[in-house]
Design a protein around this motif. Structure first.
Motif, PDB file in Angstrom:
ATOM      1  N   PRO A   1      16.057 -14.183  -1.096  1.00  0.00           N
ATOM      2  CA  PRO A   1      17.240 -13.966  -0.248  1.00  0.00           C
ATOM      3  C   PRO A   1      17.323 -12.569   0.353  1.00  0.00           C
ATOM      4  O   PRO A   1      18.031 -12.370   1.322  1.00  0.00           O
ATOM      5  CB  PRO A   1      18.411 -14.219  -1.205  1.00  0.00           C
ATOM      6  N   HIS A   2      16.603 -11.622  -0.247  1.00  0.00           N
ATOM      7  CA  HIS A   2      16.694 -10.249   0.258  1.00  0.00           C
ATOM      8  C   HIS A   2      15.653  -9.976   1.352  1.00  0.00           C
ATOM      9  O   HIS A   2      15.532  -8.839   1.801  1.00  0.00           O
ATOM     10  CB  HIS A   2      16.535  -9.257  -0.888  1.00  0.00           C
ATOM     11  N   MET A   3      14.909 -11.001   1.725  1.00  0.00           N
ATOM     12  CA  MET A   3      13.869 -10.809   2.737  1.00  0.00           C
ATOM     13  C   MET A   3      14.158 -11.657   3.972  1.00  0.00           C
ATOM     14  O   MET A   3      14.832 -12.681   3.887  1.00  0.00           O
ATOM     15  CB  MET A   3      12.506 -11.238   2.175  1.00  0.00           C
ATOM     16  N   SER A   4      13.600 -11.229   5.099  1.00  0.00           N
ATOM     17  CA  SER A   4      13.749 -12.009   6.333  1.00  0.00           C
ATOM     18  C   SER A   4      12.810 -13.215   6.278  1.00  0.00           C
ATOM     19  O   SER A   4      11.983 -13.320   5.363  1.00  0.00           O
ATOM     20  CB  SER A   4      13.405 -11.138   7.536  1.00  0.00           C
ATOM     21  N   VAL A   5      12.942 -14.074   7.274  1.00  0.00           N
ATOM     22  CA  VAL A   5      12.050 -15.245   7.359  1.00  0.00           C
ATOM     23  C   VAL A   5      10.596 -14.781   7.389  1.00  0.00           C
ATOM     24  O   VAL A   5       9.743 -15.265   6.646  1.00  0.00           O
ATOM     25  CB  VAL A   5      12.391 -16.065   8.632  1.00  0.00           C
ATOM     26  N   GLY A   6      10.328 -13.789   8.243  1.00  0.00           N
ATOM     27  CA  GLY A   6       8.969 -13.271   8.374  1.00  0.00           C
ATOM     28  C   GLY A   6       8.452 -12.687   7.069  1.00  0.00           C
ATOM     29  O   GLY A   6       7.316 -12.955   6.669  1.00  0.00           O
ATOM     30  N   GLN A   7       9.297 -11.916   6.395  1.00  0.00           N
ATOM     31  CA  GLN A   7       8.872 -11.297   5.129  1.00  0.00           C
ATOM     32  C   GLN A   7       8.591 -12.351   4.069  1.00  0.00           C
ATOM     33  O   GLN A   7       7.680 -12.197   3.260  1.00  0.00           O
ATOM     34  CB  GLN A   7       9.952 -10.328   4.636  1.00  0.00           C
ATOM     35  N   ASN A   8       9.404 -13.408   4.077  1.00  0.00           N
ATOM     36  CA  ASN A   8       9.162 -14.502   3.133  1.00  0.00           C
ATOM     37  C   ASN A   8       7.794 -15.126   3.372  1.00  0.00           C
ATOM     38  O   ASN A   8       7.022 -15.323   2.439  1.00  0.00           O
ATOM     39  CB  ASN A   8      10.249 -15.569   3.267  1.00  0.00           C
TER      40      ASN A   8
END
Lengths: 283, 367
Positions: free
Chosen positions: B91-98
């Motif tokens: 949850p603490h990351m963006s879509v891209g980071q995920n």
């Protein structure tokens, strides 16, 4: 109906608001006013000047402040490191045993801080519980570890452990187990799970624990006096001395104001930085 | 048994204290297969997947990925990946980071990571602009796609799914089922899917394994499992079914008020029933006909029309037989039976559409 409820609520909270204003804000305001008055005056009807702040700098009171901030930071960091595994265990592993740890830690708060610190003095002093018995049995003694900066930090760590442990355990319990497992499944080592999942997601707990221990430790003086034997002077000790033996309320107020502003800024910055809802995806 | 399996389970057993979750199961999954394990809650399907991805340790047995035994390898070093029921997005990351997470762990250059993430977003029909979006701002379906993209970024040899569609509403689930099947075809990867939903299994799978109490009851393709179940449990688990406890003597099938017309088809069945320790005759509701006066069928039974239930394009009829058994008949709306509740009806079906389940105690109930 809603408006009436609102009005009733305001009315009902009014007495408490008045008490808060009188008991908390008024003394704080008084301290703020005294901090800019000439030194050694006891009335607020005086022309303001900033001589107390000058004295603070000229007579080296800032050193006490720096020592206090350093010891508070060191103790908070040590607390974070030593509390993390225990908090993790309490949040994720121990289950019912966590309650026993909670009770044990809370029980320590039932005994006065000074008594607990004197207990350590008796344990660690030369001829005390450890050194005394060791010398008695082996003939070999050692110098007391008391009366230095290290033992003051130890004292702060010992006294404020619950204030780091419980927020940390709360923070760790908010880390979804699935997220940890998914990270592992995606190839993360245990260290990477810790740094990239656990720490960011437990950040609210870490921040609350750090703030609590730092704020309390920065204003602490019993550890420096009892365990440290005034090896260094804590800022709170200087404040007390200025208000009592020194009879210099403006100096005490100036020292207090610097401490309050510093810690207040830090706390507000910390709280503003942590958006719990955003981290946990509830926005 | 597949000739060239990518994944093999040999006598895999898992116990939790005194409870045995898996009773020494064997399984082989073909490379590129869409394999689904279906079973009710507590049947052991989630335990299997946790063992396969390395979240739990086997009590005994072996798991092989091609020629390599993997059950001793920690979860993070296995070349497999799972899409969780909760999706387990960070949850603490963006879509891209995920999506980039597994690539970042492998220290892949940031520009290449981003390019791969955007490529995967497009593969899963998400706009590239989603790269910077917070996962918490995505809808349920979008989150599903992000979880899939993240798993594909890992580039696993086998992709496991632990009921990833169970929390979605019906329409979204239906559309994602098709997308998953399509994604399977496009990527050519081996998909192992866990679900309790029969419909999901039927829509997507090449083969289905039905689990019950820590054992596989049947492993086969959807058609065979539906039309030729090996046990009452499988028959009932695969949807509405009419079951009759039957016996056979002198080539005649008897039981539950059933009338079997003499003939080659029924006599072959009778031989199997005679040979069996215990036999159940199974007929799916859609194969049962309302017989008109004078019309005959291989199997017949009379009863009273007990209830009529319209289910959109289909209509369900409940018929109570003389022995008190409730039978279900299913008709398409355009083939509806013009009768009303309380009518006496004759039902019939052909021997070819019926199936004999052998050696299954009739008293056995679905767990």
């Amino acid at each position: 109906m809603k408006r009436l409820d609102g009005k009733l609520g305001t009315l009902a909270s009014l007495p408490m608001l008045v008490v808060l204003a009188l008991a908390f804000i008024a003394p704080l305001g008084l301290v703020a006013i005294f901090s800019i008055l000439p030194e050694k005056v006891f009335s607020i009807v005086n022309m303001p000047n900033f001589s107390a702040f000058k004295t603070m700098v000229n007579q080296g009171y800032y050193k006490s402040l720096l020592w206090s901030l350093f010891m508070a930071f060191a103790a908070s960091t040590i607390l974070f490191i030593i509390c993390w595994p225990l908090a993790y265990g309490m949040a994720k592993v121990f289950k019912r045993f966590a309650l026993i740890i909670t009770i044990a830690v809370v029980m320590s708060l039932f005994v006065s801080e000074n008594i607990r610190l004197f207990g350590w003095v008796l344990t660690l002093m030369k001829g005390g519980l450890i050194e005394g018995y060791l010398r008695h049995w082996t003939g070999v003694g050692f110098e007391s570890p008391l009366y230095n900066v290290g033992i003051i930090i130890f004292g702060i760590v010992y006294v404020y452990l619950p204030f780091m442990l419980f927020p940390l355990a709360q923070g760790i319990s908010m880390v979804p187990e699935d997220a940890r497992q998914a990270a592992r499944d995606l190839g993360a080592t245990r260290w990477q799970v810790l740094t990239q999942i656990d720490l960011p997601l437990a950040a609210p707990g870490i921040m609350v624990g750090y703030l609590l221990t730092f704020v309390l430790a920065a204003g602490a003086m019993a550890e420096a006096k009892i365990l440290g034997g005034r090896a260094v002077i804590a800022i709170a000790d200087d404040i007390q001395t200025a208000f009592t033996y020194g009879q210099n309320w403006p100096l005490g107020s100036a020292l207090s104001m610097v401490l309050i502003v510093l810690i207040g800024t830090l706390a507000i910055y910390g709280i503003a930085k942590i958006d719990l809802d955003k981290i946990m995806g509830r926005d | 048994m597949p000739a060239n399996p990518i994944l093999r389970l040999k006598s895999v057993r898992k116990t939790f204290g005194h409870f045995t979750a898996l009773h020494g199961i064997d399984l082989a999954i073909e490379e590129g297969e869409f394999f689904t394990i279906v079973g009710p809650s507590g049947s052991g399907k989630s335990t299997i997947i946790r063992l396969l991805v390395g979240m739990d340790e086997l009590t005994s047995g072996e798991i092989w990925l091609r020629d390599k035994r993997i059950d001793q390898i920690p979860a993070n070093l296995r070349p497999t990946c799972m899409v969780f029921q909760s999706l387990a997005l960070f949850p603490h990351m963006s879509v891209g980071q995920n999506i980039e997470f597994p690539l970042k762990l492998r220290k892949i250059d940031p520009a290449k990571r981003k390019a791969r993430a955007i490529e995967l977003l497009q593969l899963l029909h998400l706009p590239a602009s989603y790269y910077d979006k917070r996962v918490t701002e995505c809808s349920g379906g979008e989150r599903q796609r992000v979880a899939l993209a993240r798993a594909l970024a890992f580039d696993p040899e086998i992709l496991f799914f632990d009921e990833p569609l169970s929390a979605l509403d019906y329409r979204l689930r239906k559309s994602l089922e098709k997308e998953l099947k399509d994604l399977h075809a496009r990527t050519g990867k081996t998909f192992v899917y866990i679900t309790h939903s029969l419909e999901e299994a039927l829509v997507m799978s090449d083969r289905i394994a039905i689990m019950k109490s820590g054992r596989f009851e049947q492993i086969s393709d959807a058609d065979e499992i539906y039309s030729k179940p090996v046990s009452r449990f499988v028959a009932e688990f695969m949807g509405e079914v009419n079951l009759f406890q039957v016996t056979a003597s002198d080539g005649r099938i008897e039981g539950a008020g059933l009338i079997a017309a003499p003939g080659d088809a029924t006599s072959t069945m009778a031989e199997r029933i005679t040979a069996a320790r215990d036999a159940t005759l199974m007929i799916r509701p859609e194969y049962v006909q309302f017989l008109a006066d004078g019309q005959v069928a291989d199997f017949e039974i009379s009863g009273t029309l007990n209830g009529i239930y319209a289910l959109g394009s289909r209509i369900h009829y409940e018929v109570k037989t003389g022995s008190g058994q409730i039978l279900t008949v299913e008709k398409l709306r355009e083939d509806r039976y013009d009768g009303s509740q309380g009518d006496t009806v004759r039902l019939g079906w052909s021997a070819a559409s019926a199936h004999v389940i052998e050696d299954t105690p009739f008293e056995e109930k679905v767990a």
